[in-house]
Design a protein around this motif. Structure first.
Motif, PDB file in Angstrom:
ATOM      1  N   UNK A  51       1.079  -1.422  -0.083  1.00 35.30           N
ATOM      2  CA  UNK A  51       0.054  -0.224   0.132  1.00 35.30           C
ATOM      3  C   UNK A  51       0.869   1.356   0.041  1.00 35.30           C
ATOM      4  N   UNK A  52       0.537   1.938  -0.701  1.00 34.93           N
ATOM      5  CA  UNK A  52       1.623   3.380  -0.800  1.00 34.93           C
ATOM      6  C   UNK A  52       0.825   4.484  -0.408  1.00 34.93           C
ATOM      7  N   UNK A  53       0.564   5.539   0.361  1.00 32.82           N
ATOM      8  CA  UNK A  53       0.516   6.236   1.229  1.00 32.82           C
ATOM      9  C   UNK A  53       0.798   7.590   0.922  1.00 32.82           C
ATOM     10  N   UNK A  71      -0.707  -0.402  -4.711  1.00 28.75           N
ATOM     11  CA  UNK A  71      -1.866   0.572  -5.048  1.00 28.75           C
ATOM     12  C   UNK A  71      -2.305   1.272  -3.668  1.00 28.75           C
ATOM     13  N   UNK A  72      -3.132   2.327  -3.823  1.00 34.45           N
ATOM     14  CA  UNK A  72      -3.999   2.931  -3.029  1.00 34.45           C
ATOM     15  C   UNK A  72      -4.693   3.280  -2.728  1.00 34.45           C
ATOM     16  N   UNK A 132      -5.919  -0.384  -7.846  1.00 36.44           N
ATOM     17  CA  UNK A 132      -4.494  -1.416  -7.376  1.00 36.44           C
ATOM     18  C   UNK A 132      -4.052  -1.492  -8.511  1.00 36.44           C
ATOM     19  N   UNK A 133      -2.685  -1.912  -8.879  1.00 31.26           N
ATOM     20  CA  UNK A 133      -2.155  -2.679 -10.300  1.00 31.26           C
ATOM     21  C   UNK A 133      -1.568  -4.315 -10.083  1.00 31.26           C
ATOM     22  N   UNK A 143      -9.944  -0.343  -6.402  1.00 31.65           N
ATOM     23  CA  UNK A 143      -9.673  -1.168  -5.223  1.00 31.65           C
ATOM     24  C   UNK A 143      -9.863  -0.008  -4.081  1.00 31.65           C
ATOM     25  N   UNK A 144     -10.220  -0.931  -3.171  1.00 31.78           N
ATOM     26  CA  UNK A 144     -10.105  -0.691  -1.585  1.00 31.78           C
ATOM     27  C   UNK A 144      -9.134  -1.634  -1.049  1.00 31.78           C
ATOM     28  N   UNK A 145      -8.677  -1.494   0.146  1.00 33.88           N
ATOM     29  CA  UNK A 145      -7.814  -2.021   0.733  1.00 33.88           C
ATOM     30  C   UNK A 145      -7.824  -2.311   2.694  1.00 33.88           C
ATOM     31  N   UNK A 146      -7.934  -3.795   3.149  1.00 37.84           N
ATOM     32  CA  UNK A 146      -8.369  -3.897   3.627  1.00 37.84           C
ATOM     33  C   UNK A 146      -7.544  -4.050   4.960  1.00 37.84           C
ATOM     34  N   UNK A 147      -6.524  -3.729   4.609  1.00 40.45           N
ATOM     35  CA  UNK A 147      -5.044  -3.489   5.670  1.00 40.45           C
ATOM     36  C   UNK A 147      -3.788  -2.814   4.477  1.00 40.45           C
ATOM     37  N   UNK A 148      -3.635  -1.767   5.522  1.00 38.00           N
ATOM     38  CA  UNK A 148      -2.544  -1.262   4.300  1.00 38.00           C
ATOM     39  C   UNK A 148      -0.790  -0.549   5.311  1.00 38.00           C
ATOM     40  N   UNK A 149      -0.577  -1.478   5.775  1.00 45.11           N
ATOM     41  CA  UNK A 149       0.498  -1.964   5.973  1.00 45.11           C
ATOM     42  C   UNK A 149       1.196  -1.313   7.236  1.00 45.11           C
TER      43      UNK A 149
END
Length: 258
Positions: A51-53, A71-72, A132-133, A143-149
């Motif tokens: 994940x990129x902030x 992704x982000x 996302x890529x 995309x959406x992200x359940x965990x952003x790192x």
């Protein structure tokens, strides 16, 4: 940064309404944007995801055995930029620094501004907030992200009170996520902001208060608390001034490397 669409240098046209220019001269890009935003949003979990902030970028190759998706999300007034050549993929959470890049760019997808807009009760909303890529085939998807790192609160302090430089967060050779040391001055008003209502925080600390995702205020509050707890990111945050390093474990989770 020379920008081309279908072999046409559009540098001078960038001073105009870019969406209008695309609609009038490059209808294919508008059609592709509408098609892209109509795709279902995919939820990306921890395994294989980087994940990129905001104000970060990452670069990798298709043969990366640790990362399969970069992704982000949460982009309302910001832009997300993906650069790809035959073997290399760059992922930017877009800022003005990109304009200084010398290499020519061919614009292939432009899902932005008017092309990523829907009006609800008189308010303009982005249709999609994140992408996302797929590193293996170069596919881009909503995309959406359940965990952003790891260290997301720390990384967000850079956006709020840190320097404005872009940060490269990924080392392809070592397969490590690295949060390099950065500096910010104490923010005495952080405590006062923390006492404000959710509405006041959104109205004053957001560029798009009416369309922020549901977790915006809670994320801002966590960032404010971090700034209060760490007035300056000293040795307790970056021991010896060294980066905070992480690597994926066998379950796809980021694990701190001491």
């Amino acid at each position: 940064m020379p920008v081309f669409i279908e072999d046409t240098d559009i540098g001078d046209l960038l001073k105009l309404n870019i969406c209008q220019v695309i609609s009038e001269k490059f209808a294919r890009l508008k059609e592709e944007a509408i098609k892209f935003r109509s795709q279902p949003v995919q939820t990306c979990h921890s395994n294989g995801v980087l994940y990129v902030n905001q104000r970060e970028f990452a670069c990798s190759l298709p043969d990366d055995d640790a990362i399969s998706v970069i992704g982000t999300e949460d982009a309302t007034t910001c832009h997300i930029l993906v650069l790809r050549n035959k073997v290399l993929i760059f992922f930017y959470f877009f800022t003005d620094e990109f304009h200084n890049q010398p290499l020519p760019i061919s614009l292939m997808t432009a899902c932005m501004s008017d092309f990523n807009d829907v009006v609800k009760n008189g308010i303009h909303w982005p249709v999609i907030y994140g992408i996302g890529v797929d590193l293996k085939n170069g596919t881009i998807f909503p995309a959406t992200f359940s965990d952003k790192g790891p260290d997301m609160t720390l990384r967000s302090t850079k956006t709020f009170v840190g320097d404005k430089d872009m940060m490269n967060i990924y080392d392809y050779k070592s397969r490590e996520l690295r949060i390099k040391s950065f500096h910010y001055n104490p923010w005495p008003r952080a405590f006062l902001w923390l006492q404000q209502s959710d509405t006041v925080i959104k109205q004053n600390l957001s560029t798009s208060p009416d369309v922020e995702p549901p977790d915006f205020v809670s994320h801002v509050r966590e960032t404010l608390k971090y700034v209060i707890l760490h007035p300056q990111p000293g040795p307790d945050v970056f021991p010896g001034g060294q980066p905070r390093r992480y690597r994926k474990d066998g379950h796809g989770m980021w694990v701190r490397i001491e």
